[in-house]
Design a protein around this motif. Structure first.
Motif, mmCIF file in Angstrom:
data_model
loop_
_atom_site.group_PDB
_atom_site.id
_atom_site.type_symbol
_atom_site.label_atom_id
_atom_site.label_comp_id
_atom_site.label_asym_id
_atom_site.label_seq_id
_atom_site.Cartn_x
_atom_site.Cartn_y
_atom_site.Cartn_z
ATOM 1 N N ILE A 54 0.845 -1.204 0.000
ATOM 2 C CA ILE A 54 0.000 0.000 0.000
ATOM 3 C C ILE A 54 0.877 1.250 0.000
ATOM 4 O O ILE A 54 0.625 2.211 -0.739
ATOM 5 C CB ILE A 54 -0.946 -0.001 1.222
ATOM 6 C CG1 ILE A 54 -1.964 -1.140 1.095
ATOM 7 C CG2 ILE A 54 -1.669 1.342 1.356
ATOM 8 C CD1 ILE A 54 -2.736 -1.425 2.367
ATOM 9 N N PHE A 55 1.926 1.216 0.802
ATOM 10 C CA PHE A 55 2.858 2.347 0.874
ATOM 11 C C PHE A 55 3.570 2.557 -0.464
ATOM 12 O O PHE A 55 3.646 3.680 -0.976
ATOM 13 C CB PHE A 55 3.879 2.089 1.986
ATOM 14 C CG PHE A 55 4.950 3.138 2.095
ATOM 15 C CD1 PHE A 55 4.657 4.408 2.567
ATOM 16 C CD2 PHE A 55 6.256 2.847 1.713
ATOM 17 C CE1 PHE A 55 5.645 5.385 2.660
ATOM 18 C CE2 PHE A 55 7.250 3.812 1.802
ATOM 19 C CZ PHE A 55 6.945 5.084 2.275
ATOM 20 N N LEU A 56 4.078 1.476 -1.050
ATOM 21 C CA LEU A 56 4.802 1.572 -2.323
ATOM 22 C C LEU A 56 3.881 2.005 -3.464
ATOM 23 O O LEU A 56 4.286 2.775 -4.341
ATOM 24 C CB LEU A 56 5.448 0.228 -2.655
ATOM 25 C CG LEU A 56 6.611 -0.205 -1.755
ATOM 26 C CD1 LEU A 56 7.064 -1.612 -2.111
ATOM 27 C CD2 LEU A 56 7.776 0.771 -1.865
ATOM 28 N N THR A 57 2.654 1.504 -3.443
ATOM 29 C CA THR A 57 1.682 1.910 -4.470
ATOM 30 C C THR A 57 1.407 3.402 -4.387
ATOM 31 O O THR A 57 1.313 4.089 -5.414
ATOM 32 C CB THR A 57 0.362 1.130 -4.300
ATOM 33 O OG1 THR A 57 0.630 -0.270 -4.371
ATOM 34 C CG2 THR A 57 -0.637 1.502 -5.388
ATOM 35 N N SER A 58 1.286 3.908 -3.180
ATOM 36 C CA SER A 58 1.033 5.339 -2.978
ATOM 37 C C SER A 58 2.182 6.177 -3.527
ATOM 38 O O SER A 58 1.960 7.183 -4.212
ATOM 39 C CB SER A 58 0.837 5.634 -1.484
ATOM 40 O OG SER A 58 -0.205 4.854 -0.946
ATOM 41 N N ILE A 59 3.406 5.755 -3.237
ATOM 42 C CA ILE A 59 4.586 6.483 -3.723
ATOM 43 C C ILE A 59 4.625 6.496 -5.246
ATOM 44 O O ILE A 59 4.818 7.543 -5.881
ATOM 45 C CB ILE A 59 5.882 5.847 -3.168
ATOM 46 C CG1 ILE A 59 5.989 6.076 -1.661
ATOM 47 C CG2 ILE A 59 7.111 6.420 -3.872
ATOM 48 C CD1 ILE A 59 7.169 5.375 -1.029
ATOM 49 N N LEU A 79 -6.600 2.453 -3.673
ATOM 50 C CA LEU A 79 -7.816 1.801 -3.179
ATOM 51 C C LEU A 79 -7.882 0.349 -3.644
ATOM 52 O O LEU A 79 -8.324 -0.531 -2.898
ATOM 53 C CB LEU A 79 -9.056 2.569 -3.659
ATOM 54 C CG LEU A 79 -9.215 4.003 -3.141
ATOM 55 C CD1 LEU A 79 -10.458 4.645 -3.728
ATOM 56 C CD2 LEU A 79 -9.279 4.015 -1.611
ATOM 57 N N ILE A 80 -7.428 0.114 -4.858
ATOM 58 C CA ILE A 80 -7.444 -1.246 -5.407
ATOM 59 C C ILE A 80 -6.529 -2.169 -4.603
ATOM 60 O O ILE A 80 -6.912 -3.289 -4.246
ATOM 61 C CB ILE A 80 -7.014 -1.244 -6.893
ATOM 62 C CG1 ILE A 80 -8.042 -0.517 -7.760
ATOM 63 C CG2 ILE A 80 -6.810 -2.674 -7.397
ATOM 64 C CD1 ILE A 80 -9.390 -1.190 -7.837
ATOM 65 N N ILE A 81 -5.320 -1.699 -4.296
ATOM 66 C CA ILE A 81 -4.375 -2.554 -3.568
ATOM 67 C C ILE A 81 -4.841 -2.766 -2.126
ATOM 68 O O ILE A 81 -4.612 -3.839 -1.545
ATOM 69 C CB ILE A 81 -2.937 -1.969 -3.614
ATOM 70 C CG1 ILE A 81 -1.898 -3.065 -3.325
ATOM 71 C CG2 ILE A 81 -2.775 -0.815 -2.660
ATOM 72 C CD1 ILE A 81 -1.770 -4.098 -4.384
ATOM 73 N N ILE A 82 -5.507 -1.770 -1.547
ATOM 74 C CA ILE A 82 -6.081 -1.947 -0.205
ATOM 75 C C ILE A 82 -7.162 -3.026 -0.240
ATOM 76 O O ILE A 82 -7.215 -3.910 0.622
ATOM 77 C CB ILE A 82 -6.666 -0.618 0.327
ATOM 78 C CG1 ILE A 82 -5.540 0.378 0.626
ATOM 79 C CG2 ILE A 82 -7.505 -0.854 1.588
ATOM 80 C CD1 ILE A 82 -6.026 1.772 0.982
ATOM 81 N N PHE A 83 -8.014 -2.948 -1.253
ATOM 82 C CA PHE A 83 -9.090 -3.933 -1.410
ATOM 83 C C PHE A 83 -8.518 -5.337 -1.614
ATOM 84 O O PHE A 83 -8.984 -6.308 -0.999
ATOM 85 C CB PHE A 83 -9.975 -3.545 -2.593
ATOM 86 C CG PHE A 83 -11.047 -4.552 -2.907
ATOM 87 C CD1 PHE A 83 -12.158 -4.680 -2.091
ATOM 88 C CD2 PHE A 83 -10.931 -5.380 -4.013
ATOM 89 C CE1 PHE A 83 -13.147 -5.615 -2.370
ATOM 90 C CE2 PHE A 83 -11.908 -6.317 -4.304
ATOM 91 C CZ PHE A 83 -13.019 -6.436 -3.481
ATOM 92 N N ILE A 84 -7.500 -5.445 -2.458
ATOM 93 C CA ILE A 84 -6.867 -6.744 -2.724
ATOM 94 C C ILE A 84 -6.247 -7.312 -1.447
ATOM 95 O O ILE A 84 -6.384 -8.504 -1.146
ATOM 96 C CB ILE A 84 -5.803 -6.608 -3.833
ATOM 97 C CG1 ILE A 84 -6.472 -6.367 -5.186
ATOM 98 C CG2 ILE A 84 -4.918 -7.859 -3.901
ATOM 99 C CD1 ILE A 84 -5.502 -6.035 -6.308
ATOM 100 N N ALA A 85 -5.571 -6.453 -0.696
ATOM 101 C CA ALA A 85 -4.922 -6.895 0.547
ATOM 102 C C ALA A 85 -5.950 -7.391 1.562
ATOM 103 O O ALA A 85 -5.752 -8.433 2.204
ATOM 104 C CB ALA A 85 -4.106 -5.752 1.138
ATOM 105 N N LEU A 86 -7.048 -6.658 1.706
ATOM 106 C CA LEU A 86 -8.097 -7.055 2.652
ATOM 107 C C LEU A 86 -8.768 -8.355 2.213
ATOM 108 O O LEU A 86 -9.032 -9.241 3.033
ATOM 109 C CB LEU A 86 -9.146 -5.943 2.776
ATOM 110 C CG LEU A 86 -8.696 -4.668 3.495
ATOM 111 C CD1 LEU A 86 -9.770 -3.593 3.393
ATOM 112 C CD2 LEU A 86 -8.376 -4.956 4.957
ATOM 113 N N LEU A 87 -9.029 -8.455 0.925
ATOM 114 C CA LEU A 87 -9.657 -9.664 0.392
ATOM 115 C C LEU A 87 -8.744 -10.874 0.595
ATOM 116 O O LEU A 87 -9.188 -11.955 0.996
ATOM 117 C CB LEU A 87 -9.958 -9.465 -1.096
ATOM 118 C CG LEU A 87 -10.972 -10.418 -1.746
ATOM 119 C CD1 LEU A 87 -12.339 -10.277 -1.083
ATOM 120 C CD2 LEU A 87 -11.080 -10.123 -3.235
ATOM 121 N N GLY A 88 -7.465 -10.664 0.330
ATOM 122 C CA GLY A 88 -6.500 -11.743 0.520
ATOM 123 C C GLY A 88 -6.406 -12.193 1.964
ATOM 124 O O GLY A 88 -6.314 -13.392 2.245
#
Length: 266
Positions: A54-59, A79-88
């Motif tokens: 999430i941090f790297l995606t933001s950067i 938002l997509i990577i947050i969603f993917i992380a939560l789903l995972g």
């Protein structure tokens, strides 16, 4: 007008009760302290990776808002990577509660490291094909943004193409073939799950003008083998090993060779 027999109602009632019992059993496992202690390493590693991605995606998104558009269009990658992380994380808990994750053991580390050595070998084969037949110029993200981009993509791909499908296949097959040996169910899930990414890549990235043998090898053998190895790594050693395998492959093929191929060929 349909008439539902008492026997049918009884069967339906038994099914509902069975599903309720399974759900309650899963809930009890999750709420036990021992459950979290048993799989603590896997959950902690996944959480660290999630926050890191999430941090790297933001950067990367702030530095270059266009870099993810090819994959997700106008959607916000953070938002997509947050969603993917939560789903995972949810599916990781489901796998653990179903007893489908193996507890990490230090004695297995050597076997895991040996397995990871296969990644450079697979990457080198694709590089040789590229040298002879030339893949398109735009298949790699440019350096140095590639250093972050492929970290994020590797994480997202592992969740979307491996963690979630593997969990869904296991759940479905366990319900359908509940009398089948668990090990066999996992092997079938791995076999079926190994075709998801190759099919997806073949649909979105079918290379024009390439020899038929190359297409058959890359999509029908190379990627399938790649996925079989990864899913077996995930099964025996956890998410991190699967992630590292792809990361090693990406580092050689997309990042290192991706830089030099542009200098040499284009």
């Amino acid at each position: 007008m349909m008439v539902i027999s008492k026997h049918s109602k009884k069967i339906q009632g038994e099914q509902y009760c069975s599903e309720y019992d399974i759900n309650m059993s899963m809930l009890k496992k999750i709420t036990r302290k021992g459950f979290w202690l048993k799989y603590r390493n896997q959950f902690v590693i996944y959480m660290i990776l999630s926050f890191g991605m999430i941090f790297l995606t933001s950067i990367l998104f702030l530095a270059n808002p266009q870099i993810f558009k090819f994959f997700i269009g106008p959607l916000n990658p953070i938002l997509i990577i947050i969603f993917i992380a939560l789903l995972g994380s949810a599916f990781l808990i489901v796998l653990a509660s179903g007893g489908f994750l193996e507890k990490h053991k230090s004695k297995n580390l050597k076997l895991m490291l040996i397995s990871l050595v296969i990644a450079p070998y697979l990457a080198s084969i694709v590089i040789l094909i590229d040298i002879v037949f030339r893949y398109p110029e735009n298949i790699n993200v440019l350096f140095p943004q590639s250093l972050i981009f492929y970290l994020v993509i590797a994480f997202a791909v592992e969740v979307l193409f491996h963690l979630i499908p593997f969990a869904l296949l296991l759940i479905a097959l366990t319900k359908v073939f509940h009398d089948t040996d668990r090990n066999k169910t996992m092997q079938i899930s791995i076999a079926l799950g190994s075709f998801i990414e190759p099919i997806y890549q073949m649909i979105i990235a079918f290379p024009e003008g390439f020899p038929l043998w190359n297409i058959i090898y890359f999509f029908g053998i190379h990627l399938v083998l790649f996925n079989v190895i990864q899913l077996n790594l995930f099964r025996h050693y956890g998410f991190l090993s699967m992630f590292l395998f792809r990361l090693i492959y990406y580092a050689i093929w997309h990042i290192i060779w991706g830089y030099f191929r542009l200098v040499l060929f284009f």
